[in-house]
Write a protein that holds these residues in place. Structure first.
Motif, PDB file in Angstrom:
ATOM      1  N   PRO A   1       0.838  -1.204   0.000  1.00  0.00           N
ATOM      2  CA  PRO A   1       0.000   0.000   0.000  1.00  0.00           C
ATOM      3  C   PRO A   1       0.871   1.253   0.000  1.00  0.00           C
ATOM      4  CG  PRO A   1      -0.324  -1.296   2.028  1.00  0.00           C
ATOM      5  CD  PRO A   1       0.682  -2.003   1.202  1.00  0.00           C
ATOM      6  N   THR A   2       0.388   2.294  -0.665  1.00  0.00           N
ATOM      7  CA  THR A   2       1.147   3.546  -0.728  1.00  0.00           C
ATOM      8  C   THR A   2       0.558   4.619   0.183  1.00  0.00           C
ATOM      9  OG1 THR A   2      -0.152   4.261  -2.622  1.00  0.00           O
ATOM     10  CG2 THR A   2       1.931   3.112  -3.085  1.00  0.00           C
ATOM     11  N   ASP A   3      -0.545   4.304   0.870  1.00  0.00           N
ATOM     12  CA  ASP A   3      -1.192   5.312   1.715  1.00  0.00           C
ATOM     13  C   ASP A   3      -1.253   4.937   3.199  1.00  0.00           C
ATOM     14  OD1 ASP A   3      -2.922   3.232   1.201  1.00  0.00           O
ATOM     15  OD2 ASP A   3      -4.692   4.508   1.016  1.00  0.00           O
ATOM     16  N   VAL A   4      -0.891   3.722   3.559  1.00  0.00           N
ATOM     17  CA  VAL A   4      -0.868   3.291   4.963  1.00  0.00           C
ATOM     18  C   VAL A   4       0.345   2.409   5.204  1.00  0.00           C
ATOM     19  CG1 VAL A   4      -3.386   3.357   5.299  1.00  0.00           C
ATOM     20  CG2 VAL A   4      -2.300   1.251   4.524  1.00  0.00           C
ATOM     21  N   ARG A   5       0.788   2.411   6.480  1.00  0.00           N
ATOM     22  CA  ARG A   5       1.847   1.494   6.868  1.00  0.00           C
ATOM     23  C   ARG A   5       1.288   0.078   6.881  1.00  0.00           C
ATOM     24  NH1 ARG A   5       5.143   0.715  11.280  1.00  0.00           N
ATOM     25  NH2 ARG A   5       3.385   1.020  12.643  1.00  0.00           N
ATOM     26  N   TRP A   6       2.121  -0.875   6.502  1.00  0.00           N
ATOM     27  CA  TRP A   6       1.711  -2.267   6.444  1.00  0.00           C
ATOM     28  C   TRP A   6       2.792  -3.098   7.118  1.00  0.00           C
ATOM     29  CZ3 TRP A   6       4.449  -6.222   4.248  1.00  0.00           C
ATOM     30  CH2 TRP A   6       3.775  -7.450   4.095  1.00  0.00           C
ATOM     31  N   PHE A   7       2.398  -4.193   7.775  1.00  0.00           N
ATOM     32  CA  PHE A   7       3.392  -5.095   8.345  1.00  0.00           C
ATOM     33  C   PHE A   7       2.851  -6.507   8.417  1.00  0.00           C
ATOM     34  CE2 PHE A   7       1.311  -2.792  11.823  1.00  0.00           C
ATOM     35  CZ  PHE A   7       0.762  -3.827  12.578  1.00  0.00           C
ATOM     36  N   THR A   8       3.789  -7.469   8.446  1.00  0.00           N
ATOM     37  CA  THR A   8       3.451  -8.873   8.610  1.00  0.00           C
ATOM     38  C   THR A   8       4.567  -9.563   9.380  1.00  0.00           C
ATOM     39  OG1 THR A   8       2.638 -10.852   7.476  1.00  0.00           O
ATOM     40  CG2 THR A   8       4.478  -9.701   6.442  1.00  0.00           C
ATOM     41  N   ARG A   9       4.191 -10.534  10.160  1.00  0.00           N
ATOM     42  CA  ARG A   9       5.178 -11.301  10.933  1.00  0.00           C
ATOM     43  C   ARG A   9       5.827 -12.332  10.015  1.00  0.00           C
ATOM     44  NH1 ARG A   9       2.476 -12.767  15.739  1.00  0.00           N
ATOM     45  NH2 ARG A   9       3.688 -11.360  17.021  1.00  0.00           N
ATOM     46  N   LEU A  10       7.158 -12.379  10.030  1.00  0.00           N
ATOM     47  CA  LEU A  10       7.914 -13.357   9.254  1.00  0.00           C
ATOM     48  C   LEU A  10       8.239 -14.601  10.075  1.00  0.00           C
ATOM     49  CD1 LEU A  10      10.500 -11.034   7.464  1.00  0.00           C
ATOM     50  CD2 LEU A  10       8.376 -11.987   6.515  1.00  0.00           C
ATOM     51  N   HIS A  11       8.418 -14.410  11.389  1.00  0.00           N
ATOM     52  CA  HIS A  11       8.825 -15.514  12.262  1.00  0.00           C
ATOM     53  C   HIS A  11       8.486 -15.147  13.698  1.00  0.00           C
ATOM     54  CE1 HIS A  11      11.369 -18.663  14.008  1.00  0.00           C
ATOM     55  NE2 HIS A  11      11.727 -17.748  14.883  1.00  0.00           N
TER      56      HIS A  11
END
Length: 165
Positions: A39-49
């Motif tokens: 996304p270019t309008d909000v922060r995004w994150f995901t857990r890798l481990h």
């Protein structure tokens, strides 16, 4: 004050973020990326481990979304920037210090480190991408403001996610 001993040390966290960054760049975690791109309008994150000693997160940063001055409570932290650039604003005893971290740069955060991380202008306006490691995994974060040349804690929150949203 009793502090929790981290399961991993800062050099090990830096190595973990470097290794995970390499995996992301090689496409090993493409299945975790949002459909249609970052996304270019909000922060995004995901857990890798995640395990009892270590949490690894992939985070994208966009203009206008700061994390607020915060600490990571009893967790040590580290990051590696994969693309773009980040600006870090860190409390250093009596003032805010600033540094820029570009692609390939790393930073480590001992206990008591109070900082804010934001997207930094780069030649390309795309989101910045970074890998963050915490040991032990995050459970609590405190937030701060600077007033009258002093650092003041404004709140403490339990969390299972990296940084404030």
């Amino acid at each position: 004050m009793i502090s929790v001993v981290s399961a991993l040390r800062l050099p090990e966290l830096l190595h973990a973020t470097d290794r995970a960054a390499d995996e992301v760049l090689r496409g090993r975690h493409d299945h975790l990326l949002p459909a249609g791109g970052l996304p270019t309008d909000v922060r995004w994150f995901t857990r890798l481990h995640s395990d009892t000693d270590l949490d690894l997160w992939l985070i994208s940063w966009v203009p206008g979304h700061a994390t607020e001055l915060h600490d990571h409570a009893d967790s040590l932290g580290a990051l590696t920037v994969l693309s773009g650039a980040l600006a870090e604003h860190r409390w250093d005893r009596d003032r805010l210090k600033h540094r820029r971290l570009g692609a390939g740069d790393q930073a480590a955060f001992p206990q008591g480190w109070v900082h804010d991380v934001v997207w930094a202008p780069d030649p390309t306006p795309a989101p910045t991408l970074s890998v963050h490691a915490y040991s032990p995994p995050l459970t609590t974060m405190s937030y701060y403001e600077v007033a009258g040349g002093q650092l003041h804690r404004t709140r403490t929150e339990r969390t299972a996610q990296p940084e404030a949203s």
